[in-house]
Design a protein around this motif. Sequence first.
Motif, PDB file in Angstrom:
ATOM      1  N   SER A 143       0.837  -1.204   0.000  1.00  9.05           N
ATOM      2  CA  SER A 143       0.000   0.000   0.000  1.00  9.05           C
ATOM      3  C   SER A 143       0.866   1.245   0.000  1.00  9.05           C
ATOM      4  N   GLY A 144       0.238   2.342  -0.374  1.00  6.95           N
ATOM      5  CA  GLY A 144       0.915   3.627  -0.396  1.00  6.95           C
ATOM      6  C   GLY A 144      -0.109   4.739  -0.419  1.00  6.95           C
ATOM      7  N   ILE A 145       0.371   5.974  -0.471  1.00  7.05           N
ATOM      8  CA  ILE A 145      -0.544   7.113  -0.549  1.00  7.05           C
ATOM      9  C   ILE A 145      -0.142   8.028  -1.699  1.00  7.05           C
ATOM     10  N   ILE A 146      -1.148   8.694  -2.237  1.00  7.14           N
ATOM     11  CA  ILE A 146      -0.953   9.714  -3.262  1.00  7.14           C
ATOM     12  C   ILE A 146      -1.378  11.019  -2.610  1.00  7.14           C
ATOM     13  N   GLU A 147      -0.446  11.947  -2.513  1.00  6.05           N
ATOM     14  CA  GLU A 147      -0.790  13.219  -1.896  1.00  6.05           C
ATOM     15  C   GLU A 147      -0.245  14.358  -2.739  1.00  6.05           C
ATOM     16  N   GLY A 148      -0.804  15.514  -2.530  1.00  8.08           N
ATOM     17  CA  GLY A 148      -0.395  16.687  -3.274  1.00  8.08           C
ATOM     18  C   GLY A 148      -1.194  17.869  -2.780  1.00  8.08           C
ATOM     19  N   ALA A 149      -1.285  18.875  -3.575  1.00  6.71           N
ATOM     20  CA  ALA A 149      -2.024  20.072  -3.207  1.00  6.71           C
ATOM     21  C   ALA A 149      -3.481  19.924  -3.641  1.00  6.71           C
ATOM     22  N   TYR A 150      -4.083  18.778  -3.298  1.00  3.03           N
ATOM     23  CA  TYR A 150      -5.455  18.509  -3.688  1.00  3.03           C
ATOM     24  C   TYR A 150      -6.429  19.193  -2.739  1.00  3.03           C
ATOM     25  N   THR A 151      -7.527  19.654  -3.297  1.00  2.00           N
ATOM     26  CA  THR A 151      -8.656  20.012  -2.447  1.00  2.00           C
ATOM     27  C   THR A 151      -9.351  18.701  -2.105  1.00  2.00           C
ATOM     28  N   LEU A 152     -10.240  18.724  -1.133  1.00  2.00           N
ATOM     29  CA  LEU A 152     -10.978  17.519  -0.778  1.00  2.00           C
ATOM     30  C   LEU A 152     -11.806  17.039  -1.967  1.00  2.00           C
ATOM     31  N   LYS A 153     -12.390  17.970  -2.710  1.00  2.00           N
ATOM     32  CA  LYS A 153     -13.188  17.608  -3.885  1.00  2.00           C
ATOM     33  C   LYS A 153     -12.320  16.915  -4.937  1.00  2.00           C
ATOM     34  N   GLU A 154     -11.122  17.453  -5.206  1.00  2.00           N
ATOM     35  CA  GLU A 154     -10.229  16.848  -6.197  1.00  2.00           C
ATOM     36  C   GLU A 154      -9.785  15.449  -5.762  1.00  2.00           C
ATOM     37  N   ALA A 155      -9.460  15.305  -4.482  1.00  2.00           N
ATOM     38  CA  ALA A 155      -9.048  13.992  -3.967  1.00  2.00           C
ATOM     39  C   ALA A 155     -10.184  12.980  -4.103  1.00  2.00           C
ATOM     40  N   ARG A 156     -11.421  13.407  -3.805  1.00  2.00           N
ATOM     41  CA  ARG A 156     -12.573  12.508  -3.971  1.00  2.00           C
ATOM     42  C   ARG A 156     -12.751  12.099  -5.427  1.00  2.00           C
ATOM     43  N   GLU A 157     -12.591  13.051  -6.345  1.00  2.00           N
ATOM     44  CA  GLU A 157     -12.743  12.749  -7.772  1.00  2.00           C
ATOM     45  C   GLU A 157     -11.689  11.749  -8.234  1.00  2.00           C
ATOM     46  N   ILE A 158     -10.445  11.927  -7.801  1.00  2.00           N
ATOM     47  CA  ILE A 158      -9.388  10.990  -8.184  1.00  2.00           C
ATOM     48  C   ILE A 158      -9.686   9.611  -7.601  1.00  2.00           C
ATOM     49  N   LYS A 159     -10.090   9.564  -6.354  1.00  2.00           N
ATOM     50  CA  LYS A 159     -10.436   8.291  -5.710  1.00  2.00           C
ATOM     51  C   LYS A 159     -11.539   7.575  -6.491  1.00  2.00           C
ATOM     52  N   MET A 160     -12.582   8.317  -6.857  1.00  2.00           N
ATOM     53  CA  MET A 160     -13.689   7.707  -7.596  1.00  2.00           C
ATOM     54  C   MET A 160     -13.234   7.188  -8.961  1.00  2.00           C
ATOM     55  N   LEU A 161     -12.355   7.921  -9.630  1.00  2.00           N
ATOM     56  CA  LEU A 161     -11.844   7.463 -10.921  1.00  2.00           C
ATOM     57  C   LEU A 161     -10.983   6.211 -10.760  1.00  2.00           C
ATOM     58  N   LEU A 162     -10.165   6.163  -9.724  1.00  2.00           N
ATOM     59  CA  LEU A 162      -9.338   4.984  -9.481  1.00  2.00           C
ATOM     60  C   LEU A 162     -10.203   3.751  -9.231  1.00  2.00           C
ATOM     61  N   GLU A 163     -11.295   3.935  -8.497  1.00  2.00           N
ATOM     62  CA  GLU A 163     -12.192   2.829  -8.184  1.00  2.00           C
ATOM     63  C   GLU A 163     -13.068   2.425  -9.364  1.00  2.00           C
ATOM     64  N   SER A 164     -13.523   3.389 -10.126  1.00  2.00           N
ATOM     65  CA  SER A 164     -14.565   3.149 -11.119  1.00  2.00           C
ATOM     66  C   SER A 164     -14.064   2.869 -12.528  1.00  2.00           C
ATOM     67  N   CYS A 165     -12.815   3.113 -12.797  1.00  2.00           N
ATOM     68  CA  CYS A 165     -12.305   2.983 -14.166  1.00  2.00           C
ATOM     69  C   CYS A 165     -11.107   2.041 -14.260  1.00  2.00           C
ATOM     70  N   PRO A 166     -11.158   0.869 -13.618  1.00  2.00           N
ATOM     71  CA  PRO A 166      -9.969   0.008 -13.607  1.00  2.00           C
ATOM     72  C   PRO A 166      -9.518  -0.462 -14.981  1.00  2.00           C
ATOM     73  N   SER A 167     -10.435  -0.629 -15.905  1.00  2.00           N
ATOM     74  CA  SER A 167     -10.048  -1.160 -17.216  1.00  2.00           C
ATOM     75  C   SER A 167      -9.318  -0.133 -18.080  1.00  2.00           C
ATOM     76  N   VAL A 168      -9.397   1.146 -17.751  1.00  2.00           N
ATOM     77  CA  VAL A 168      -8.728   2.187 -18.534  1.00  2.00           C
ATOM     78  C   VAL A 168      -7.760   3.011 -17.686  1.00  2.00           C
ATOM     79  N   LEU A 169      -7.426   2.494 -16.498  1.00  2.00           N
ATOM     80  CA  LEU A 169      -6.526   3.167 -15.568  1.00  2.00           C
ATOM     81  C   LEU A 169      -5.100   2.683 -15.768  1.00  2.00           C
ATOM     82  N   GLU A 170      -4.156   3.629 -15.860  1.00  2.00           N
ATOM     83  CA  GLU A 170      -2.746   3.276 -16.005  1.00  2.00           C
ATOM     84  C   GLU A 170      -1.890   4.170 -15.114  1.00  2.00           C
ATOM     85  N   PHE A 171      -0.863   3.579 -14.522  1.00  2.00           N
ATOM     86  CA  PHE A 171       0.185   4.319 -13.830  1.00  2.00           C
ATOM     87  C   PHE A 171       1.356   4.342 -14.791  1.00  2.00           C
TER      88      PHE A 171
END
Length: 190
Positions: A143-171
């Motif tokens: 496990s790890g964390i992704i942090e930055g100068a995110y607002t709470l709204k931006e962090a929620r949006e990224i979290k939702m994309l990570l959870e909801s788009c696994p087939s098109v998600l790339e690191f």
Amino acid sequence: MTKCFLVYLTIVLVLATGCGIQIDEHATETRVAAKIYATQTANAPTVTPQPTVTCPTPSVATRRSTTATQVYRTILTGKHLSEVSLGVSQLTNVPYIRFSLTQDGTDILSDFTLKHTDEYLGITVNKIVISSPIIRTPILESSGIIEGAYTLKEAREIKMLLESCPSVLEFVEFGNTPLPIGEIIQTTGF
């Protein structure tokens, strides 16, 4: 009180301990619904499903690629993520995204981050950059964390994309130069 938890994702996960179970045959890949059923109460509590998340496509991206000829190497995909959650630092009050990896994902990211500390690891959905964090330390555990100068709204949006788009998600390996959010890039795929 015995409870059953029923979660719909791409695969229906059922943890049952002798409870009556209902399965929604119309569950879709981008809808997440969770229901809790109690066998000993008539009015079983329910958890409201999360809103449907639409994975962004290049046609709705905010930027066109400025690096159209460069192809970035894919390190991990959504299939390597096992869990994503949101947290807020108690010291700085800054939100972060915590992630857990599969064993394959742990092996890949551990090897990569040992060799690429202080470089950028882009996160893309449908080849659109959604985050460009720098690797501060090797990620040797699952496990790890992704942090930055995110607002709470931006962090929620990224979290939702990570959870909801696994087939098109790339690191993706960005090296020493971060790419802007919304940039459309070419990747090697996995």
